[in-house]
Design a protein around this motif. Structure first.
Motif, PDB file in Angstrom:
ATOM      1  N   SER A  52       1.020   4.008  -2.973  1.00  0.00           N
ATOM      2  CA  SER A  52       0.808   5.687  -2.358  1.00  0.00           C
ATOM      3  C   SER A  52       2.124   6.492  -3.150  1.00  0.00           C
TER       4      SER A  52
ATOM      5  N   LYS B 111      -3.283  -9.458  -3.917  1.00  0.00           N
ATOM      6  CA  LYS B 111      -4.666  -9.184  -4.214  1.00  0.00           C
ATOM      7  C   LYS B 111      -5.583  -9.790  -3.071  1.00  0.00           C
TER       8      LYS B 111
ATOM      9  N   TYR C 209      -4.074  -1.762  -8.781  1.00  0.00           N
ATOM     10  CA  TYR C 209      -2.756  -1.202  -9.204  1.00  0.00           C
ATOM     11  C   TYR C 209      -1.992  -2.053  -9.990  1.00  0.00           C
TER      12      TYR C 209
ATOM     13  N   ARG D 273       0.749  -1.230   0.066  1.00  0.00           N
ATOM     14  CA  ARG D 273      -0.006  -0.003  -0.002  1.00  0.00           C
ATOM     15  C   ARG D 273       0.754   1.241  -0.070  1.00  0.00           C
TER      16      ARG D 273
ATOM     17  N   TRP E 281      -8.683   7.695  -7.230  1.00  0.00           N
ATOM     18  CA  TRP E 281      -9.890   6.925  -7.352  1.00  0.00           C
ATOM     19  C   TRP E 281     -11.064   7.527  -7.902  1.00  0.00           C
TER      20      TRP E 281
ATOM     21  N   LEU F 260      -5.429 -10.074  -0.187  1.00  0.00           N
ATOM     22  CA  LEU F 260      -5.436  -9.298   1.047  1.00  0.00           C
ATOM     23  C   LEU F 260      -6.078  -7.833   0.969  1.00  0.00           C
ATOM     24  N   ASP F 261      -5.803  -7.491  -0.417  1.00  0.00           N
ATOM     25  CA  ASP F 261      -6.234  -6.203  -0.586  1.00  0.00           C
ATOM     26  C   ASP F 261      -6.580  -6.143  -1.889  1.00  0.00           C
ATOM     27  N   PRO F 262      -7.942  -6.203  -2.456  1.00  0.00           N
ATOM     28  CA  PRO F 262      -8.242  -6.364  -3.836  1.00  0.00           C
ATOM     29  C   PRO F 262      -7.572  -5.116  -4.653  1.00  0.00           C
ATOM     30  N   ALA F 263      -7.629  -4.013  -3.958  1.00  0.00           N
ATOM     31  CA  ALA F 263      -7.288  -2.769  -4.621  1.00  0.00           C
ATOM     32  C   ALA F 263      -5.813  -2.734  -5.336  1.00  0.00           C
ATOM     33  N   LEU F 264      -4.991  -3.873  -4.557  1.00  0.00           N
ATOM     34  CA  LEU F 264      -3.683  -3.912  -5.142  1.00  0.00           C
ATOM     35  C   LEU F 264      -3.720  -4.669  -6.542  1.00  0.00           C
TER      36      LEU F 264
END
Length: 149
Positions: free
Chosen positions: A6, A32, A41, A2, A128, A34-38
């Protein structure tokens, strides 16, 4: 990861520019779960590196694991070319989740439903896709009326 994401959005657009950009995109892809936003990215990272093969592979893994994929990943994998968004339940969202994806819609011949044409005018400055009150109202109305899934 993250913190890396950033740092890679310092100029308002996500871009991996280091010598190890491919390795970073791969680490984001693997995280991904753990954090789908990754995953989003990672897809933009691969796109910047010209690695459409990795984006298509990621889209397939998401279809297999989740039964669908994020709009941005489908867009970057060229799976939405020539289509109108909002009608495929296997595409999560009906617009780009990262704001930089809006510029890719016309190049990929992807359109929003007629009721949402021009929605990008209601974006507020953010990495976003975030909308002002009018944009939110239009999205809510389209969802309530079944214009989009």
């Amino acid at each position: 990861m993250r913190a890396v994401a950033s740092a890679a959005t310092r100029n308002g657009v996500f871009r991996l520019e280091s010598d190890d950009a491919l390795a970073i995109a791969k680490r984001m892809q693997y995280a991904k779960g753990l954090d789908p936003a990754l995953a989003i990215y990672a897809a933009y990272g691969y796109d910047g590196l010209g690695r459409k093969d990795r984006i298509r592979e990621m889209a397939q893994f998401m279809r297999d694991d989740l039964g669908g994929r994020f709009f941005d990943i489908a867009l970057l994998a060229k799976e939405l070319a020539g289509q109108q968004s909002g009608h495929d339940p296997a595409v999560f969202s009906f617009f780009p989740l990262l704001a930089q994806g809006w510029a890719l819609l016309s190049a990929n011949r992807v359109s929003l439903p007629p009721d949402l044409q021009g929605l990008e005018r209601f974006l507020v400055p953010s990495v976003w896709s975030m909308f002002d009150a009018e944009g939110g109202r239009r999205i809510r109305q389209a969802m309530e009326q079944g214009v989009v899934l």
